[in-house]
Design an enzyme around this catalytic site. Structure first.
Site, PDB file in Angstrom:
ATOM      1  N   LYS A  47      45.447  48.951  31.506  1.00  0.00           N
ATOM      2  CA  LYS A  47      45.592  49.096  32.939  1.00  0.00           C
ATOM      3  C   LYS A  47      46.250  47.826  33.643  1.00  0.00           C
ATOM      4  O   LYS A  47      46.743  48.040  34.829  1.00  0.00           O
ATOM      5  CB  LYS A  47      44.145  49.578  33.802  1.00  0.00           C
ATOM      6  CG  LYS A  47      43.620  50.657  32.984  1.00  0.00           C
ATOM      7  CD  LYS A  47      42.113  50.758  33.872  1.00  0.00           C
ATOM      8  CE  LYS A  47      41.469  51.679  33.372  1.00  0.00           C
ATOM      9  NZ  LYS A  47      39.931  51.762  33.934  1.00  0.00           N
ATOM     10  N   ASP A 104      50.873  42.618  31.597  1.00  0.00           N
ATOM     11  CA  ASP A 104      50.254  41.588  32.440  1.00  0.00           C
ATOM     12  C   ASP A 104      50.051  40.310  31.998  1.00  0.00           C
ATOM     13  O   ASP A 104      50.313  39.156  32.431  1.00  0.00           O
ATOM     14  CB  ASP A 104      48.709  42.200  32.853  1.00  0.00           C
ATOM     15  CG  ASP A 104      47.879  42.496  31.561  1.00  0.00           C
ATOM     16  OD1 ASP A 104      48.192  42.439  30.658  1.00  0.00           O
ATOM     17  OD2 ASP A 104      46.522  42.690  32.077  1.00  0.00           O
ATOM     18  N   ASP A 107      47.926  36.632  25.725  1.00  0.00           N
ATOM     19  CA  ASP A 107      46.848  35.736  25.465  1.00  0.00           C
ATOM     20  C   ASP A 107      46.648  35.360  23.948  1.00  0.00           C
ATOM     21  O   ASP A 107      47.751  34.445  23.621  1.00  0.00           O
ATOM     22  CB  ASP A 107      45.784  36.456  25.959  1.00  0.00           C
ATOM     23  CG  ASP A 107      44.535  35.535  25.938  1.00  0.00           C
ATOM     24  OD1 ASP A 107      44.423  34.391  25.864  1.00  0.00           O
ATOM     25  OD2 ASP A 107      43.355  35.836  25.519  1.00  0.00           O
ATOM     26  N   LYS A 135      49.705  32.702  28.320  1.00  0.00           N
ATOM     27  CA  LYS A 135      48.852  31.760  27.959  1.00  0.00           C
ATOM     28  C   LYS A 135      49.084  31.132  26.436  1.00  0.00           C
ATOM     29  O   LYS A 135      48.435  31.426  25.421  1.00  0.00           O
ATOM     30  CB  LYS A 135      47.162  32.185  27.943  1.00  0.00           C
ATOM     31  CG  LYS A 135      46.856  32.038  29.328  1.00  0.00           C
ATOM     32  CD  LYS A 135      45.125  32.353  29.242  1.00  0.00           C
ATOM     33  CE  LYS A 135      44.810  33.815  29.460  1.00  0.00           C
ATOM     34  NZ  LYS A 135      43.103  33.938  29.298  1.00  0.00           N
ATOM     35  N   VAL A 157      41.847  34.924  33.971  1.00  0.00           N
ATOM     36  CA  VAL A 157      42.183  34.989  35.385  1.00  0.00           C
ATOM     37  C   VAL A 157      42.077  36.550  35.692  1.00  0.00           C
ATOM     38  O   VAL A 157      42.046  37.593  34.950  1.00  0.00           O
ATOM     39  CB  VAL A 157      43.722  34.631  35.415  1.00  0.00           C
ATOM     40  CG1 VAL A 157      44.035  33.054  35.563  1.00  0.00           C
ATOM     41  CG2 VAL A 157      44.622  35.309  34.406  1.00  0.00           C
ATOM     42  N   ASP A 163      41.576  42.362  35.604  1.00  0.00           N
ATOM     43  CA  ASP A 163      40.200  42.816  36.021  1.00  0.00           C
ATOM     44  C   ASP A 163      39.329  41.788  35.138  1.00  0.00           C
ATOM     45  O   ASP A 163      39.459  40.962  34.222  1.00  0.00           O
ATOM     46  CB  ASP A 163      39.722  44.087  35.397  1.00  0.00           C
ATOM     47  CG  ASP A 163      39.688  44.407  33.836  1.00  0.00           C
ATOM     48  OD1 ASP A 163      40.619  43.913  33.155  1.00  0.00           O
ATOM     49  OD2 ASP A 163      38.486  45.085  33.591  1.00  0.00           O
ATOM     50  N   ARG A 169      41.192  43.843  40.060  1.00  0.00           N
ATOM     51  CA  ARG A 169      42.442  44.413  39.676  1.00  0.00           C
ATOM     52  C   ARG A 169      43.260  44.562  41.355  1.00  0.00           C
ATOM     53  O   ARG A 169      44.372  44.229  41.356  1.00  0.00           O
ATOM     54  CB  ARG A 169      42.527  45.796  39.317  1.00  0.00           C
ATOM     55  CG  ARG A 169      42.035  45.803  37.753  1.00  0.00           C
ATOM     56  CD  ARG A 169      42.283  47.233  37.120  1.00  0.00           C
ATOM     57  NE  ARG A 169      41.688  47.525  36.139  1.00  0.00           N
ATOM     58  CZ  ARG A 169      41.946  47.013  34.938  1.00  0.00           C
ATOM     59  NH1 ARG A 169      42.867  46.314  34.670  1.00  0.00           N
ATOM     60  NH2 ARG A 169      40.977  47.244  34.013  1.00  0.00           N
TER      61      ARG A 169
HETATM   62  P1  5GP Z   1      45.880  39.431  23.511  1.00  0.00           P
HETATM   63  O1  5GP Z   1      46.069  40.558  22.737  1.00  0.00           O
HETATM   64  O2  5GP Z   1      47.178  38.701  23.907  1.00  0.00           O
HETATM   65  O3  5GP Z   1      44.932  38.476  23.273  1.00  0.00           O
HETATM   66  O4  5GP Z   1      45.535  39.908  25.005  1.00  0.00           O
HETATM   67  C1  5GP Z   1      46.096  40.631  25.757  1.00  0.00           C
HETATM   68  C2  5GP Z   1      45.374  41.535  26.818  1.00  0.00           C
HETATM   69  O5  5GP Z   1      44.009  40.903  27.125  1.00  0.00           O
HETATM   70  C3  5GP Z   1      45.881  41.481  28.325  1.00  0.00           C
HETATM   71  O6  5GP Z   1      46.595  42.755  28.227  1.00  0.00           O
HETATM   72  C4  5GP Z   1      44.781  41.719  28.998  1.00  0.00           C
HETATM   73  O7  5GP Z   1      44.146  42.879  29.388  1.00  0.00           O
HETATM   74  C5  5GP Z   1      43.586  40.893  28.211  1.00  0.00           C
HETATM   75  N1  5GP Z   1      43.530  39.521  28.793  1.00  0.00           N
HETATM   76  C6  5GP Z   1      43.837  38.402  28.262  1.00  0.00           C
HETATM   77  N2  5GP Z   1      43.603  37.350  28.980  1.00  0.00           N
HETATM   78  C7  5GP Z   1      43.177  37.498  29.951  1.00  0.00           C
HETATM   79  C8  5GP Z   1      42.636  36.739  31.232  1.00  0.00           C
HETATM   80  O8  5GP Z   1      42.872  35.653  31.414  1.00  0.00           O
HETATM   81  N3  5GP Z   1      42.239  38.027  32.247  1.00  0.00           N
HETATM   82  C9  5GP Z   1      42.139  39.120  32.205  1.00  0.00           C
HETATM   83  N4  5GP Z   1      41.714  39.960  32.950  1.00  0.00           N
HETATM   84  N5  5GP Z   1      42.627  39.661  31.133  1.00  0.00           N
HETATM   85  C10 5GP Z   1      43.136  39.015  30.050  1.00  0.00           C
END
Ligand code: 5GP
Length: 183
Positions: A47, A104, A107, A135, A157, A163, A169
């Site tokens: 979302k 969005d 990470d 990040k 964040v 969220d 959100r």
């Molecule tokens: P990744 O697979 O790159 O670790 O994570 C991606 C997803 O993790 C993003 O689409 C998001 O939903 C969530 N996410 C990662 N870091 C953050 C953060 O700092 N805040 C929030 N609200 N969601 C995050």
């Protein structure tokens, strides 16, 4: 959650609405320049990217279709599960489309790395990734978006679509989340 607790967890504003608006214009120019009038499919990863998608799709001038996918790698709280589940898939077949994934935040990189691999198997004409936030210090897989609007440090964040346990959100800015406080 009561309103006092809700507000107390918004630690500080990291990126203002005005700063986001400026970067959206630049990102739209990047997309317009690459596709140069050719139609695209903007794929929003739900979302978290729904607010970003709403702004970017109104800033681009190339003809654009919209598609939605739901992928979840975070559950309640701030820990990454490391598991990516596609819980809702696109309705479009991708052959014949220039696809731009709208995300969005990158990470660990797991979610987008998996989504890019999956969508590549569907033979799009081209596939690019535009992320609102990056990040890089948290990366566990080798993944780089084609375009990132903001690089941020290792803070959890919220806001502008992002969220914590489904709240926040709706904030028009991006804020740092305060660690849970005792009730
Ligand atoms: P990744 O697979 O790159 O670790 O994570 C991606 C997803 O993790 C993003 O689409 C998001 O939903 C969530 N996410 C990662 N870091 C953050 C953060 O700092 N805040 C929030 N609200 N969601 C995050």
């Amino acid at each position: 959650m009561d309103i006092q607790t809700y507000q107390a967890k918004i630690k500080r504003v990291l990126i203002t609405k005005e700063e986001i608006d400026e970067k959206i214009k630049e990102a739209a120019k990047y997309i317009d320049a690459i596709y140069d009038g050719r139609p695209i499919l903007l794929v929003s990863i739900l979302k978290g990217s729904f607010v970003f998608l709403a702004d970017i799709c109104r800033a681009v001038t190339v003809p654009a279709e919209i598609g939605f996918m739901c992928a979840k790698s975070y559950y309640e709280g701030t820990d990454s599960s490391g598991v990516v589940n596609i819980t809702m898939d696109l309705s479009q077949k991708l052959d014949g489309y220039h696809v731009v994934i709208i995300e969005d935040i990158v990470d660990t990189g797991r979610t987008l790395s998996d989504i890019v691999k999956l969508l590549s198997t569907r033979n799009p004409l081209s596939l690019r990734v535009v992320t609102l936030l990056d990040k890089p210090s948290r990366r566990v897989v080798d993944f780089k978006a084609d375009y990132s609007l903001f690089t941020i440090p290792d803070h959890f964040v919220i806001g502008y679509g992002l969220d914590c346990a489904e709240y926040y959100r709706t904030l028009p800015y991006i804020a740092e989340y305060a660690e849970p406080t005792p009730q």
